[in-house]
Scaffold this motif. Structure first.
Motif, PDB file in Angstrom:
ATOM      1  N   LEU A 170      54.413  58.424  64.674  1.00 46.32           N
ATOM      2  CA  LEU A 170      53.832  59.506  63.880  1.00 46.32           C
ATOM      3  C   LEU A 170      52.521  59.055  63.229  1.00 46.32           C
ATOM      4  O   LEU A 170      51.518  59.782  63.246  1.00 46.32           O
ATOM      5  CB  LEU A 170      54.831  59.939  62.810  1.00 46.32           C
ATOM      6  N   ALA A 171      52.519  57.838  62.692  1.00 46.93           N
ATOM      7  CA  ALA A 171      51.312  57.312  62.062  1.00 46.93           C
ATOM      8  C   ALA A 171      50.189  57.140  63.090  1.00 46.93           C
ATOM      9  O   ALA A 171      49.016  57.394  62.793  1.00 46.93           O
ATOM     10  CB  ALA A 171      51.619  55.984  61.385  1.00 46.93           C
ATOM     11  N   SER A 172      50.542  56.744  64.307  1.00 45.69           N
ATOM     12  CA  SER A 172      49.535  56.561  65.363  1.00 45.69           C
ATOM     13  C   SER A 172      48.862  57.878  65.715  1.00 45.69           C
ATOM     14  O   SER A 172      47.624  57.964  65.827  1.00 45.69           O
ATOM     15  CB  SER A 172      50.190  55.959  66.602  1.00 45.69           C
ATOM     16  N   GLY A 173      49.656  58.914  65.898  1.00 49.85           N
ATOM     17  CA  GLY A 173      49.094  60.221  66.211  1.00 49.85           C
ATOM     18  C   GLY A 173      48.213  60.741  65.095  1.00 49.85           C
ATOM     19  O   GLY A 173      47.126  61.308  65.334  1.00 49.85           O
ATOM     20  N   LEU A 174      48.671  60.540  63.858  1.00 46.43           N
ATOM     21  CA  LEU A 174      47.885  60.986  62.700  1.00 46.43           C
ATOM     22  C   LEU A 174      46.551  60.243  62.616  1.00 46.43           C
ATOM     23  O   LEU A 174      45.499  60.844  62.338  1.00 46.43           O
ATOM     24  CB  LEU A 174      48.697  60.760  61.421  1.00 46.43           C
ATOM     25  N   ALA A 175      46.570  58.933  62.912  1.00 45.66           N
ATOM     26  CA  ALA A 175      45.344  58.134  62.850  1.00 45.66           C
ATOM     27  C   ALA A 175      44.335  58.584  63.899  1.00 45.66           C
ATOM     28  O   ALA A 175      43.136  58.765  63.606  1.00 45.66           O
ATOM     29  CB  ALA A 175      45.686  56.658  63.043  1.00 45.66           C
ATOM     30  N   LEU A 176      44.789  58.785  65.131  1.00 44.57           N
ATOM     31  CA  LEU A 176      43.875  59.208  66.204  1.00 44.57           C
ATOM     32  C   LEU A 176      43.257  60.574  65.900  1.00 44.57           C
ATOM     33  O   LEU A 176      42.044  60.786  66.047  1.00 44.57           O
ATOM     34  CB  LEU A 176      44.617  59.250  67.544  1.00 44.57           C
ATOM     35  N   GLY A 177      44.109  61.517  65.472  1.00 45.63           N
ATOM     36  CA  GLY A 177      43.601  62.854  65.157  1.00 45.63           C
ATOM     37  C   GLY A 177      42.583  62.828  64.024  1.00 45.63           C
ATOM     38  O   GLY A 177      41.531  63.484  64.087  1.00 45.63           O
ATOM     39  N   SER A 178      42.867  62.041  62.988  1.00 43.41           N
ATOM     40  CA  SER A 178      41.963  61.963  61.835  1.00 43.41           C
ATOM     41  C   SER A 178      40.633  61.318  62.214  1.00 43.41           C
ATOM     42  O   SER A 178      39.563  61.751  61.766  1.00 43.41           O
ATOM     43  CB  SER A 178      42.630  61.160  60.715  1.00 43.41           C
ATOM     44  N   VAL A 179      40.689  60.273  63.052  1.00 41.51           N
ATOM     45  CA  VAL A 179      39.455  59.591  63.480  1.00 41.51           C
ATOM     46  C   VAL A 179      38.573  60.531  64.284  1.00 41.51           C
ATOM     47  O   VAL A 179      37.340  60.545  64.125  1.00 41.51           O
ATOM     48  CB  VAL A 179      39.793  58.319  64.285  1.00 41.51           C
ATOM     49  N   VAL A 180      39.176  61.321  65.157  1.00 38.87           N
ATOM     50  CA  VAL A 180      38.388  62.268  65.962  1.00 38.87           C
ATOM     51  C   VAL A 180      37.671  63.259  65.047  1.00 38.87           C
ATOM     52  O   VAL A 180      36.455  63.521  65.189  1.00 38.87           O
ATOM     53  CB  VAL A 180      39.281  63.007  66.971  1.00 38.87           C
ATOM     54  N   ILE A 181      38.407  63.821  64.079  1.00 36.16           N
ATOM     55  CA  ILE A 181      37.815  64.836  63.200  1.00 36.16           C
ATOM     56  C   ILE A 181      36.710  64.228  62.335  1.00 36.16           C
ATOM     57  O   ILE A 181      35.575  64.725  62.293  1.00 36.16           O
ATOM     58  CB  ILE A 181      38.897  65.470  62.306  1.00 36.16           C
ATOM     59  N   VAL A 182      37.025  63.138  61.631  1.00 36.21           N
ATOM     60  CA  VAL A 182      36.042  62.519  60.739  1.00 36.21           C
ATOM     61  C   VAL A 182      34.890  61.925  61.539  1.00 36.21           C
ATOM     62  O   VAL A 182      33.721  61.986  61.137  1.00 36.21           O
ATOM     63  CB  VAL A 182      36.709  61.448  59.863  1.00 36.21           C
ATOM     64  N   GLY A 183      35.173  61.370  62.726  1.00 34.19           N
ATOM     65  CA  GLY A 183      34.129  60.774  63.559  1.00 34.19           C
ATOM     66  C   GLY A 183      33.128  61.802  64.038  1.00 34.19           C
ATOM     67  O   GLY A 183      31.913  61.541  64.071  1.00 34.19           O
ATOM     68  N   VAL A 184      33.614  62.972  64.423  1.00 31.05           N
ATOM     69  CA  VAL A 184      32.705  64.049  64.856  1.00 31.05           C
ATOM     70  C   VAL A 184      31.801  64.464  63.698  1.00 31.05           C
ATOM     71  O   VAL A 184      30.599  64.693  63.871  1.00 31.05           O
ATOM     72  CB  VAL A 184      33.506  65.249  65.388  1.00 31.05           C
ATOM     73  N   LEU A 185      32.380  64.571  62.492  1.00 28.56           N
ATOM     74  CA  LEU A 185      31.578  64.940  61.324  1.00 28.56           C
ATOM     75  C   LEU A 185      30.504  63.887  61.036  1.00 28.56           C
ATOM     76  O   LEU A 185      29.350  64.215  60.737  1.00 28.56           O
ATOM     77  CB  LEU A 185      32.480  65.117  60.100  1.00 28.56           C
ATOM     78  N   LEU A 186      30.898  62.597  61.133  1.00 31.15           N
ATOM     79  CA  LEU A 186      29.922  61.528  60.903  1.00 31.15           C
ATOM     80  C   LEU A 186      28.849  61.519  61.991  1.00 31.15           C
ATOM     81  O   LEU A 186      27.673  61.234  61.732  1.00 31.15           O
ATOM     82  CB  LEU A 186      30.632  60.164  60.853  1.00 31.15           C
ATOM     83  N   GLY A 187      29.266  61.853  63.223  1.00 28.65           N
ATOM     84  CA  GLY A 187      28.301  61.911  64.322  1.00 28.65           C
ATOM     85  C   GLY A 187      27.301  63.032  64.126  1.00 28.65           C
ATOM     86  O   GLY A 187      26.111  62.884  64.432  1.00 28.65           O
ATOM     87  N   ALA A 188      27.799  64.129  63.598  1.00 27.85           N
ATOM     88  CA  ALA A 188      26.904  65.259  63.357  1.00 27.85           C
ATOM     89  C   ALA A 188      25.860  64.920  62.299  1.00 27.85           C
ATOM     90  O   ALA A 188      24.728  65.426  62.327  1.00 27.85           O
ATOM     91  CB  ALA A 188      27.714  66.487  62.927  1.00 27.85           C
ATOM     92  N   ASP A 189      26.220  64.070  61.342  1.00 30.01           N
ATOM     93  CA  ASP A 189      25.274  63.646  60.311  1.00 30.01           C
ATOM     94  C   ASP A 189      24.355  62.525  60.788  1.00 30.01           C
ATOM     95  O   ASP A 189      23.485  62.070  60.039  1.00 30.01           O
ATOM     96  CB  ASP A 189      26.027  63.155  59.063  1.00 30.01           C
ATOM     97  N   GLY A 190      24.598  62.039  61.995  1.00 25.13           N
ATOM     98  CA  GLY A 190      23.777  60.958  62.529  1.00 25.13           C
ATOM     99  C   GLY A 190      24.218  59.584  62.091  1.00 25.13           C
ATOM    100  O   GLY A 190      23.525  58.583  62.338  1.00 25.13           O
ATOM    101  N   THR A 191      25.372  59.511  61.424  1.00 28.05           N
ATOM    102  CA  THR A 191      25.874  58.209  60.973  1.00 28.05           C
ATOM    103  C   THR A 191      26.422  57.375  62.130  1.00 28.05           C
ATOM    104  O   THR A 191      26.323  56.146  62.128  1.00 28.05           O
ATOM    105  CB  THR A 191      26.980  58.402  59.910  1.00 28.05           C
ATOM    106  N   LEU A 192      27.001  58.061  63.127  1.00 28.04           N
ATOM    107  CA  LEU A 192      27.590  57.390  64.283  1.00 28.04           C
ATOM    108  C   LEU A 192      26.932  57.869  65.564  1.00 28.04           C
ATOM    109  O   LEU A 192      26.606  59.067  65.692  1.00 28.04           O
ATOM    110  CB  LEU A 192      29.097  57.666  64.376  1.00 28.04           C
ATOM    111  N   THR A 193      26.770  56.951  66.507  1.00 23.48           N
ATOM    112  CA  THR A 193      26.309  57.347  67.842  1.00 23.48           C
ATOM    113  C   THR A 193      27.513  57.701  68.687  1.00 23.48           C
ATOM    114  O   THR A 193      28.665  57.417  68.329  1.00 23.48           O
ATOM    115  CB  THR A 193      25.538  56.208  68.513  1.00 23.48           C
ATOM    116  N   VAL A 194      27.228  58.304  69.838  1.00 23.46           N
ATOM    117  CA  VAL A 194      28.315  58.660  70.769  1.00 23.46           C
ATOM    118  C   VAL A 194      29.039  57.399  71.220  1.00 23.46           C
ATOM    119  O   VAL A 194      30.275  57.348  71.300  1.00 23.46           O
ATOM    120  CB  VAL A 194      27.753  59.427  71.988  1.00 23.46           C
TER     121      VAL A 194
END
Length: 601
Positions: free
Chosen positions: A272-296
């Motif tokens: 359960l923790a693994s699924g929650l971690a992956l889902g959260s990283v995808v959501i937060v990562g996309v937001l950070l990518g949109a701000d230019g903080t992260l590259t693809v």
């Protein structure tokens, strides 16, 4: 005194108070120094293997950001370089992982083999009293299945746990370099799960402790039913025996099921923790990518790193569950190894018995079994060297205890036993066992030939010597009547021979040992009358010149002895030659002799 007091089952002395997990691990490692052999090199290989795994996501990020998404368009040269470097890293990583596992397997197998040997030898060093306190199958399970469980964990779980721990550390460092925000997201998803899993560990430790106990009980019940198969059939109790076996097997199944339920719950929490971690990283990562903080490339690499983080955490959860099973096995093994023998070999501090026939002195000896009444009381008696003495008495009078104390299978509660004025507890076992031989009532034989069983007492004895020994015992015609003579297999526990034949082999084994003190614990009680007469004539020659103490059931042995000692309710009540004691009217010996004569008519 009633017989059950002398041979009654005892409360197990192998079960101790609870030992913590860390205390168990420290004690186990201290007993297995081989596990530390080449540890530095093994850890170095593990580090290279771990770093190599974390290098793959970095290579993916570089390939995407600097190769596929290069400012001037895809740069195939960069991509090819990254692929080549990654392939080389994977080859090195795989080779290091192979060498690490091979080293761990070899070291763990050697270490646990030594633990098995040490445990086995320690069991043999324990007194008969300690051994009787535990069912044989359960005791054997500590040397076999419990050590097997430890070996299995060290070779698989231990490797995985080591690799997984290192992989988590390296992965967290690389994740933090890419994005501390996403790293915190992963921690936030896993911290509640870690708290839950940690709470399960104590329950798992207790559950797997019960599993190991139930396993020992099951093996004991199976062993007992196999060894006692003839008695079970003779009394028609197969149904009850099967029901008892079914009960122990079902108890083990229920214990295993409870432990596995806890294990599955713990593992599911990690899922359960693994699924929650992956889902959260995808959501937060996309937001950070949109701000230019992260590259693809960085976000893609981070997702691979999360997978590398999640995998060992999930595996480690299951491995920790297996660790509890192994630690439960360690506790059971350590309970045996930490038990100090109450009949200890004085070894270097001890002395050897003086040469020649041995005199015996029981100096105010008393003995009582734990939680039981006194079996022998204030026995003070001397037996001269070269004399042949028969010890007689009713069942449960203390005769067998007298023999066990004389051969130091047990030590007296008070007083001391001396051979030729040397206290037995000061005599080295090597000297004692080579000079004093006891033939027990059951005449145990090993699963080998008649010759091999006799040679057990004297390994260098040749075929001519064996034939001569049987001839001197008056058993040459009996040997010739065996299917393969001295090469006849006796079967497990000697079951291919009759009870009387097993005793003949046991007596021959004692004869070739050539002891200075021979103790016969009702050694002729299972022999038929015709064989007994033949053996009695031969034993006159065998015992001449050496001290002999015979625990006598058949009073023909007492008739042939120089002196008879009568034991009643743990006390010596009569002593003297047979012809004198039998004339004492209404005496215990006279009644025993009259009863024996009545039975032999």
């Amino acid at each position: 005194m009633n017989a059950p007091h002398e041979n009654a089952p005892l409360r197990s002395t192998f079960t101790r108070g609870p030992r913590s997990t860390w205390a168990t691990m420290r004690r186990g490692l201290a007993l297995s120094p081989e596990l530390r052999t080449g540890l530095a090199g093994t850890l170095a290989l593990a580090v290279v293997s771990m770093v190599g795994r974390a290098a793959v996501p970095v290579a993916i990020q570089q390939g995407i950001d600097r190769g596929l998404r290069a400012p001037g368009g895809p740069d195939i040269g960069v991509v090819a370089t990254v692929v080549g470097i990654t392939a080389a890293v994977l080859v090195v990583t795989t080779l290091c992982g192979y060498l690490m596992m091979r080293r761990l397997f070899t070291v763990s197998e050697t270490a646990l083999a030594n633990v098995r040997v040490r445990t086995f030898r320690h069991v043999h060093d324990l007194s008969m009293l300690h051994q009787q306190s535990e069912r044989r199958g359960s005791l054997v399970s500590r040397v076999t299945s419990d050590v097997d469980q430890i070996t299995q964990f060290l070779q698989w779980g231990g490797v995985i746990l080591l690799v997984s721990t290192g992989q988590v550390v390296v992965t967290v460092i690389v994740m933090a370099v890419y994005s501390w925000q996403l790293t915190l997201v992963v921690f936030a998803a896993f911290l509640p799960a870690v708290a839950v899993i940690r709470g399960f560990q104590k329950r798992l430790a207790a559950a797997y402790g019960i599993v190991r106990q139930r396993m020992g009980a099951m093996l004991a019940a199976i062993s007992e039913s196999v060894v006692g198969a003839a008695v079970i059939r003779a009394y028609g109790v197969s149904g009850r025996t099967s029901a008892r076996l079914d009960e122990t097997i079902d108890a083990q199944r229920r214990a295993q099921s409870r432990a596995m339920t806890l294990s599955v719950t713990s593992f599911s929490t990690g899922e359960l923790a693994s699924g929650l971690a992956l889902g959260s990283v995808v959501i937060v990562g996309v937001l950070l990518g949109a701000d230019g903080t992260l590259t693809v490339g960085q976000l893609t690499a981070f997702l691979f790193l999360v997978a590398l983080f999640v995998q060992p955490v999930q595996i480690a959860t299951e491995v920790l569950n297996e660790a509890q099973n192994a630690i439960a096995g360690w506790r059971r093994v350590l309970d045996v190894l930490d038990l100090e023998p109450d009949v200890a070999d004085p070894a270097k501090e001890g002395v050897d018995l003086p040469p020649g026939p041995l005199g015996i002195h029981f100096a105010k000896v008393s003995y009582a079994y734990p939680d039981g009444p006194t079996v022998l009381s204030d026995v003070d008696i001397e037996i001269a060297p070269r004399s042949r003495v028969a010890v007689v008495g009713e069942t449960g009078s203390g005769k067998t205890t007298f023999a066990k104390l004389l051969t130091r299978l047990m030590d007296p509660s008070t007083g001391e036993v001396l051979l030729s004025d040397v206290p037995l507890d000061r005599v080295r076992f090597d000297s004692l066992r080579s000079r004093v031989v006891m033939v027990p009532q059951d005449g145990f034989l090993f699963d080998a030939t008649v010759a091999d069983n006799v040679r057990f007492a004297r390994p260098g004895l040749g075929s001519d010597g064996l034939a001569l020994a049987f001839a001197e015992l008056g058993l040459a015609d009996w040997v010739e009547g065996l299917p393969m003579g001295l090469a006849t297999p006796v079967g497990e526990r000697g079951e291919a021979l009759s009870v009387g034949e097993r005793q003949l082999v046991a007596l021959a084994r004692a004869y070739v040992a050539d002891p200075d003190l021979l103790v016969l614990d009702e050694a002729t009680s299972a022999v038929d009358p015709a064989t007994e007469v033949r053996l009695q004539r031969t034993l006159d020659a065998v015992t001449r010149g050496r001290t002999t103490v015979a625990i006598a059931h058949r009073l023909s042995t007492a008739q042939a002895a120089d002196e008879v000692i009568v034991v009643d309710k743990g006390r010596i009540v009569q002593r003297g030659p047979h012809r004198k004691l039998v004339k004492e009217r209404d005496s215990i010996y006279a009644r025993l002799y009259a009863s024996w004569l009545e039975q032999t008519r």
